[in-house]
Design a protein around this motif. Structure first.
Motif, short mmCIF file in Angstrom:
data_model
loop_
_atom_site.label_atom_id
_atom_site.label_comp_id
_atom_site.label_asym_id
_atom_site.label_seq_id
_atom_site.Cartn_x
_atom_site.Cartn_y
_atom_site.Cartn_z
N GLN A 379 0.78 -47.10 3.31
CA GLN A 379 -0.30 -47.20 4.36
C GLN A 379 -0.43 -48.72 4.77
O GLN A 379 -0.73 -48.71 6.26
N LYS A 380 -0.32 -49.75 4.28
CA LYS A 380 -0.35 -51.02 4.73
C LYS A 380 0.56 -51.20 5.72
O LYS A 380 0.66 -52.11 6.76
N ASP A 382 1.89 -49.14 7.88
CA ASP A 382 1.53 -48.51 9.16
C ASP A 382 0.67 -49.69 9.87
O ASP A 382 0.85 -49.74 11.06
N GLU A 383 -0.05 -50.10 9.20
CA GLU A 383 -0.93 -51.35 9.95
C GLU A 383 -0.28 -52.48 10.15
O GLU A 383 -0.48 -52.87 11.43
N MET A 384 0.77 -52.55 9.57
CA MET A 384 1.69 -53.97 10.01
C MET A 384 2.65 -53.75 11.12
O MET A 384 2.73 -54.47 11.98
N LYS A 386 1.79 -51.70 13.58
CA LYS A 386 0.74 -51.82 14.85
C LYS A 386 0.31 -52.93 15.42
O LYS A 386 0.31 -53.66 16.26
N GLU A 387 0.25 -54.14 14.11
CA GLU A 387 -0.08 -55.56 14.57
C GLU A 387 1.10 -56.23 15.12
O GLU A 387 1.00 -56.71 16.00
N LYS A 390 1.30 -55.17 18.82
CA LYS A 390 0.29 -55.90 19.37
C LYS A 390 0.83 -57.29 19.73
O LYS A 390 0.48 -57.97 20.96
N ASN A 427 5.79 -45.34 14.89
CA ASN A 427 5.47 -46.70 15.42
C ASN A 427 6.59 -47.11 16.32
O ASN A 427 6.54 -48.08 16.72
#
Length: 786
Positions: A379-380, A382-384, A386-387, A390, A427
């Motif tokens: 789950q983390k 996926d967040e990484m 995206k960051e 960005k 991603n």
């Protein structure tokens, strides 16, 4: 005329509204390879010939010309056709099937190994494998014939039609083979003799089969990527003249251990200039510059690097997140290099403490990032992703170590590995590099298969991939599906994943696999094997063809192996040998019946402390019972050779424990890693002469009245053995190879059964080489003759 006829036949069939079914007799067929065909195309023809013979029992001839009365399998690209990178095409009519694709140019005489290993684009091969899967329902579950599913038949039932395949989003697809080295294994004295004897023939075949399987699963690349730990040789090249290139750690710029793992100083402008200069002046200038940091720790503490780091978060250490310093270096490299070549790219690892998304600097265009996320925190991940995006990262490939949690047991890891892959795909990742296949195919091969198929068909669901895998078992598919679902749902989802942090802590340094193998009885139980055995036995009662039954029987045999492995891992103390021996015997008896990489499995188990007793059992094959001894002994060098006069053989263990040096007997006495004292490390470097070892033995009471031996894995070179101060025996080196030979010394005559512990002292004399006891020592016993 023949070319025109073939083209007309293909066009008419492809344009038909409905696919027509027909049957081909292999005895009335011919494989035709165009005279100017390349090596990849010829190999593809040989692969088709092999698999059609496997299925039908009939070998179709290969020729350079068509015959008018034969069904033709033609390997020739039509004139004027333009293909995408790696594209593969097959086209079937009632008269012929044509195969062609985009393949890398290789040497005309390149063999299968060279092509599988070095050709990144193999469209001709892909066309054949895709045809076999779609038309004839082949399932390449695992490498080699043991892993191939198919429906035995005397004829080929085909349908008119065509299929094209090209990579799409994933322009680089890699799962590392994990192949072994036959010569190294044959000479590896830590492997059992049976393994070493099999290595020269077994490992090359295993390697070739694995590389073939990877091509069957469309692994390859449309572009060339340059990455990997970039600076492993830099200390040797530049350490003396340019120490400023390297990390300042604990006040010095020098290696702390292996020079290949030394860290760089990312803020050093001279380092960046050197990287660009090396690239610019290379004989063949690469399209990508590799700036991936070396492995392990000891990062630079200099003021320049610390200024590049993002602010330290509350509660964290300064070296928890070092991404920005490494990104700054990569950005500087590409800025300077693009003054020379505006199209150049830079390869950069987002790994370890620099895997976190940057907070100070944006990613320059042209930087290709190999992202190395953690499997158990998807789950983390996926967040990484995206960051990172960005902050400008638009070319990322996934470089996971997911498969390194493999234990050789069924684990149920296939769904989490699939989810992990899907996170990267969603991603926008442009490629993969998975480290690596372990070759435990009946246990966790379903995870490798689904991972590979996700590369080919990323749009498919997890359930669709599972169904495809299990379809190779015919009517037993529901039972095989239930079998794998049990390990996934009951073991991984309910026991392993919820306890992942605890398991990683047990394994130290976040090593999940080691923690699980050290603590296995908390997570696996005997009932798991009872239940899963029942599922597979139920499947065996179904109406199966010959091949389906063979695949299922292999899975049943593998589950028996898993049960024996569990029993050996769960056993401890004096019970270890009794549990290890059946496992060791099973592996020898079923070596070629189960598709397992026995070398890798044994090496993992041995590295974690001989956790299944494999080394113990192999070493003590001649004994009725056995017991491993600790690797940690006590040692005292004897440079003046005065130990005999001073009666060191009588040294009480309590004295040796206080006054002698701790040492490990799985490496020679010259190994600096044996000693905590720097002075001792320096003294023992290149030490030749005499040394004494001491250990306290606790011999099982049930062995009283039997012949008892000390078994030495290897001693460099001569050894004299004393128990309770009494001489037991010697091995005086006479042969040049004695230093690597095992031997046994009988000791029961000097055991004092009134004592709980026996005091063992061993004198070793070495005249060259590493010196000392360098392979484990064990106790073995035999019944006395009547």
């Amino acid at each position: 005329m023949m070319k025109k006829l073939m083209t007309l036949l293909i066009v008419s069939a492809v344009s038909a509204a409905m696919a027509a079914s027909f049957t081909v007799d292999p005895e009335n067929a011919l494989i035709v390879v165009a005279p100017k065909a390349g090596a990849v195309s010829r190999l593809a023809a040989a692969e088709l010939q092999y698999y059609l013979q496997l299925m039908t029992g009939k070998k179709i001839a290969v020729a350079s010309k068509a015959a008018p009365d034969k069904y033709i399998f033609l390997f020739e690209k039509p004139a004027g056709i333009k293909l995408k990178p790696e594209e593969a095409v097959w086209e079937t009519t009632e008269k012929m099937t044509r195969f062609y694709g985009d393949s890398s140019p290789v040497h005309p005489r390149a063999n299968a190994l060279a092509i599988f290993l070095r050709a990144p684009r193999t469209g001709d091969l892909t066309a054949v494998y895709d045809f076999l899967e779609r038309q004839l329902k082949f399932r390449f579950l695992a490498p080699g014939e043991l892993g191939t599913g198919y429906v035995p038949a005397g004829t080929l039932k085909l349908e008119t039609g065509e299929n094209r395949w090209a990579p799409g989003q994933l322009i680089k697809r890699e799962i590392r083979s994990g192949n072994g080295n036959a010569k190294a294994a044959a000479n590896n004295l830590t492997l059992p003799e049976f393994y070493r004897r099999k290595a020269p023939t077994d490992i090359p075949k295993r390697n070739l089969d694995t590389l073939r399987w990877l091509k069957q699963q469309r692994m390859g690349s449309s572009v060339h990527f340059t990455y990997g730990h970039a600076f492993t040789r830099w200390w040797k090249l530049y350490g003396a003249e340019h120490p400023e290139y390297f990390a300042l750690h604990k006040g010095k710029r020098a290696p702390w251990g292996n020079p290949a793992n030394i860290k760089m100083c990312p803020s050093c402008s001279g380092l960046i200039d050197q990287i660009v200069s090396n690239w610019k002046n290379a004989k063949v200038r690469s399209s990508m510059i590799n700036v991936c940091e070396n492995d392990w720790g000891n990062y630079c503490e200099c003021e320049g690097c610390r200024k590049l780091d993002a602010p330290v978060r509350p509660g964290e250490k300064w070296d928890t997140d070092l991404t920005d310093r490494y990104l700054w270096m990569a950005n500087e490299v590409i800025r300077r290099a693009r003054k020379i070549d505006p199209e150049v790219k830079v390869g950069f690892y987002a790994y370890s403490v620099y895997r976190f998304p940057p907070r100070k600097f944006r990613v320059e265009p042209g930087i290709v990032i190999g992202f190395v996320p953690g499997m158990t925190s998807w789950q983390k991940t996926d967040e990484m992703y995206k960051e990172w995006r960005k902050m400008g990262a638009d070319m990322m490939f996934q470089r996971p170590n997911d498969q390194h949690i493999n234990t050789g047991l069924p684990m149920g890891i296939e769904e989490i590995m699939f989810k992990h892959f899907q996170i990267g795909y969603r991603n926008g990742m442009i490629g993969t590099d998975y480290d690596m296949l372990h070759g435990f195919w009946p246990a966790t091969g379903i995870a490798d298969y689904i991972l590979a198929r996700a590369h080919i068909y990323p749009e498919r669901s997890f359930e669709e991939h599972v169904d495809e895998y299990c379809s190779a078992y015919g009517d037993a598919a529901p039972e095989v599906k239930e079998y794998y679902a049990y390990w996934r749902n009951e073991v991984f989802d309910k026991r392993l994943y919820p306890n992942r942090k605890k398991i990683e802590e047990k394994g130290r340094y976040g090593n999940f696999r080691r923690g699980l193998m050290w603590d296995l009885p908390k997570y696996y139980f005997e009932k798991d094997f009872d239940l899963t055995d029942a599922m597979l036995q139920k499947g065996l009662q179904k109406n199966l063809n010959r091949r389906e039954k063979e695949l299922l029987e292999q899975l049943i045999l593998a589950n028996r192996h898993a049960r024996l492995t569990y029993s050996a891992l769960a056993a401890s103390g004096d019970a270890k040998f009794a549990a290890a021996r059946p496992l060791h015997q099973f592996r020898q008896e079923n070596w070629d019946k189960i598709n397992m990489n026995w070398y890798r499995l044994f090496s993992i188990e041995a590295a974690f402390g001989d956790v299944t007793g494999g080394k113990l059992s192999a070493a003590l094959e001649q004994f009725a019972d056995g017991k491993a001894l600790t690797l940690r002994w006590y040692f005292k060098p004897d440079p003046k050779d005065e130990g005999d006069k001073m009666n060191w053989k009588d040294t009480p263990f309590t004295s040796a424990e206080k006054e002698w040096h701790k040492v490990y007997v799985n490496s020679g006495w010259e190994n600096p890693g044996n000693y905590a004292d720097p002075a001792m490390r320096s003294f023992m470097k290149n030490y030749d002469g005499t040394g004494w070892y001491a250990l306290r033995l606790n011999i099982p009471k049930k062995w009283q009245g039997k012949k008892i031996f000390l078994h030495f894995g290897a001693v460099d070179e001569s050894a004299w053995i004393y128990l309770n101060g009494k001489f037991c025996g010697e091995r005086v080196s006479k042969d040049p190879d004695d230093w690597k030979k095992s031997f046994s010394i009988r000791i029961d005559q000097n055991i004092n059964w009134q004592q709980k512990y026996q005091s063992l002292v061993v004198k070793v004399r070495d005249i060259g080489g590493q010196g000392g006891i360098w392979q484990p020592v064990a106790l073995g016993c035999k019944e006395k003759e009547e």
